[in-house]
Design a protein around this motif. Structure first.
Motif, mmCIF file in Angstrom:
data_model
loop_
_atom_site.group_PDB
_atom_site.id
_atom_site.type_symbol
_atom_site.label_atom_id
_atom_site.label_comp_id
_atom_site.label_asym_id
_atom_site.label_seq_id
_atom_site.Cartn_x
_atom_site.Cartn_y
_atom_site.Cartn_z
ATOM 1 N N THR A 125 -7.145 -3.979 -13.861
ATOM 2 C CA THR A 125 -6.461 -2.685 -13.841
ATOM 3 C C THR A 125 -5.310 -2.687 -12.852
ATOM 4 N N ALA A 126 -5.544 -3.269 -11.661
ATOM 5 C CA ALA A 126 -4.478 -3.331 -10.659
ATOM 6 C C ALA A 126 -3.304 -4.177 -11.149
ATOM 7 N N LEU A 127 -3.589 -5.289 -11.821
ATOM 8 C CA LEU A 127 -2.517 -6.134 -12.357
ATOM 9 C C LEU A 127 -1.723 -5.397 -13.434
ATOM 10 N N ILE A 128 -2.431 -4.690 -14.322
ATOM 11 C CA ILE A 128 -1.740 -3.953 -15.388
ATOM 12 C C ILE A 128 -0.877 -2.838 -14.798
ATOM 13 N N ALA A 147 -1.984 7.169 -15.786
ATOM 14 C CA ALA A 147 -1.789 8.105 -14.685
ATOM 15 C C ALA A 147 -1.424 7.378 -13.396
ATOM 16 N N MET A 148 -2.046 6.227 -13.147
ATOM 17 C CA MET A 148 -1.763 5.496 -11.913
ATOM 18 C C MET A 148 -0.372 4.890 -11.920
ATOM 19 N N LEU A 191 8.494 -8.746 -5.562
ATOM 20 C CA LEU A 191 7.228 -9.162 -4.980
ATOM 21 C C LEU A 191 6.686 -8.129 -4.000
ATOM 22 N N SER A 192 7.581 -7.525 -3.218
ATOM 23 C CA SER A 192 7.135 -6.505 -2.267
ATOM 24 C C SER A 192 6.546 -5.303 -2.995
ATOM 25 N N GLY A 193 7.273 -4.808 -4.005
ATOM 26 C CA GLY A 193 6.767 -3.671 -4.758
ATOM 27 C C GLY A 193 5.495 -3.994 -5.517
ATOM 28 N N PHE A 194 5.440 -5.185 -6.131
ATOM 29 C CA PHE A 194 4.259 -5.576 -6.901
ATOM 30 C C PHE A 194 3.032 -5.671 -5.999
ATOM 31 N N SER A 195 3.184 -6.329 -4.856
ATOM 32 C CA SER A 195 2.032 -6.468 -3.954
ATOM 33 C C SER A 195 1.601 -5.119 -3.392
ATOM 34 N N LEU A 196 2.570 -4.244 -3.082
ATOM 35 C CA LEU A 196 2.234 -2.928 -2.544
ATOM 36 C C LEU A 196 1.452 -2.113 -3.563
ATOM 37 N N VAL A 197 1.935 -2.072 -4.805
ATOM 38 C CA VAL A 197 1.249 -1.303 -5.847
ATOM 39 C C VAL A 197 -0.102 -1.919 -6.169
ATOM 40 N N PHE A 198 -0.160 -3.233 -6.237
ATOM 41 C CA PHE A 198 -1.418 -3.913 -6.551
ATOM 42 C C PHE A 198 -2.484 -3.620 -5.502
ATOM 43 N N MET A 229 -2.580 -1.133 -3.274
ATOM 44 C CA MET A 229 -2.939 0.281 -3.264
ATOM 45 C C MET A 229 -3.843 0.639 -4.443
ATOM 46 N N THR A 230 -3.608 0.013 -5.591
ATOM 47 C CA THR A 230 -4.444 0.278 -6.759
ATOM 48 C C THR A 230 -5.864 -0.228 -6.545
ATOM 49 N N LEU A 231 -6.026 -1.332 -5.825
ATOM 50 C CA LEU A 231 -7.362 -1.855 -5.556
ATOM 51 C C LEU A 231 -8.233 -0.831 -4.830
ATOM 52 N N GLY A 232 -7.636 -0.062 -3.950
ATOM 53 C CA GLY A 232 -8.416 0.893 -3.170
ATOM 54 C C GLY A 232 -8.232 2.334 -3.577
ATOM 55 N N PHE A 233 -7.596 2.586 -4.724
ATOM 56 C CA PHE A 233 -7.332 3.960 -5.139
ATOM 57 C C PHE A 233 -8.614 4.616 -5.626
ATOM 58 N N TYR A 234 -8.845 5.840 -5.188
ATOM 59 C CA TYR A 234 -10.118 6.505 -5.497
ATOM 60 C C TYR A 234 -9.942 7.775 -6.332
ATOM 61 N N ILE A 235 -8.986 8.627 -5.987
ATOM 62 C CA ILE A 235 -8.931 9.969 -6.568
ATOM 63 C C ILE A 235 -8.673 9.918 -8.071
ATOM 64 N N THR A 236 -7.630 9.196 -8.486
ATOM 65 C CA THR A 236 -7.267 9.179 -9.905
ATOM 66 C C THR A 236 -8.367 8.585 -10.782
ATOM 67 N N PRO A 237 -8.938 7.421 -10.457
ATOM 68 C CA PRO A 237 -10.034 6.916 -11.295
ATOM 69 C C PRO A 237 -11.259 7.819 -11.282
#
Length: 297
Positions: free
Chosen positions: A82-85, A165-166, A217-224, A226-234
């Motif tokens: 999910t984080a990669l997508i 949504a993410m 790479l900076s944006g991809f790693s930042l989003v990836f 943050m998505t790993l630890g995202f709680y509210i949306t899922p």
């Protein structure tokens, strides 16, 4: 016989003393931030990792259970995919937008910047509730898809709905690093490549795209990450059957009181995060050196 004393010109102090004073001043300035990081970041993480090895019994029991319970590995893989997508989709959407920001005038760029920052001015709960209304059954998305013959497509409670949504939530975190990297690229490089006979697309692929890789790479790693630890949306848009790692950690802590198991899962996510940062740093160095060389020329 008198000895002449050589004095430094007025306003000039010895370099060694000045450098030492500056280092001391920098150390005192860094101290409050370092103390905050130690108290509110390093100490909690160290406590979680310690509990993963000691609660309920010392050893690797929590990590062994993590690999053999039949659920945790599936959840980790689902979270990574999910984080990669999300990171890849956000990059695809954000790259042309950030590129357009470098091409328009100051007024249009200001409007585009406001549009990017607009989600930061809206409550996270409000944004997720808006997506809840859009993705629910008989919602706008369901009705719109029904008009083209796709009846009964309900995104609410699915990984696809959470991903869509993410992507919207994470979009600013991709656009801003991309724009920051792109605005430092000299546009005359493309003109020079085309003047030498390269087609515009080839010049873009061979010149502009490599120079924008650090921002990608900076944006991809930042989003990836943050998505790993995202709680509210899922938690609001997903389902218990399709939970991601943060939801499983919350369930283990609040309902099962399994602090050791939650700490082990959190430690695995931490190791993945550190690995991603290491890989990104290794890949960014050659492109950063290339950018610096082109800029010096």
């Amino acid at each position: 016989m008198t000895t002449a004393t050589i004095k430094a010109p007025p306003g000039v102090t010895p370099a060694r003393g000045t450098g030492r004073a500056r280092r001391n001043a920098a150390g005192w300035l860094i101290l409050p931030a370092a103390a905050l990081l130690l108290v509110f970041f390093v100490y909690p993480i160290a406590t979680i990792v310690w509990q993963s090895f000691t609660d309920p019994a010392p050893g690797l029991g929590n990590y062994v259970a993590l690999l053999h319970d039949g659920i945790s590995v599936t959840v980790i893989v689902r979270t990574l995919v999910t984080a990669l997508i999300v990171a890849g989709s956000t990059l695809i959407v954000a790259y042309p937008y950030a590129y357009a920001m470098t091409k328009v005038g100051p007024r249009a760029r200001g409007v585009m910047t406001v549009l990017v920052l607009l989600p930061f001015w809206t409550s996270m709960m409000a944004r997720n509730f808006a997506w809840y209304m859009l993705e629910r059954r008989d919602g706008p998305i369901d009705r719109m898809l029904g008009l083209i013959g796709l009846d009964g497509v309900v995104l609410l409670g699915t990984v696809a709905g959470v991903t869509v949504a993410m992507v919207q939530v994470m979009l600013p975190f991709m656009v801003l690093p991309l724009y920051s990297a792109m605005k430092q690229i000299d546009p005359r490089l493309l003109d020079a490549a085309t003047s030498l006979g390269a087609p515009r697309r080839r010049a873009f692929a061979k010149v502009y795209l490599p120079l924008s890789v650090p921002g990608m790479l900076s944006g991809f790693s930042l989003v990836f990450i943050m998505t790993l630890g995202f709680y509210i949306t899922p938690a609001l848009l997903g389902s218990p059957q399709q939970s991601l790692a943060p939801q499983v950690i919350g369930q283990e802590v609040s309902a099962l009181l399994d602090f050791g198991g939650a700490g082990a899962l959190g430690a695995v996510l931490l190791m993945i995060t550190l690995l991603v940062l290491f890989v990104v740093s290794r890949f960014t160095r050659p492109f950063t050196a290339l950018s610096g060389t082109v800029g010096d020329e």
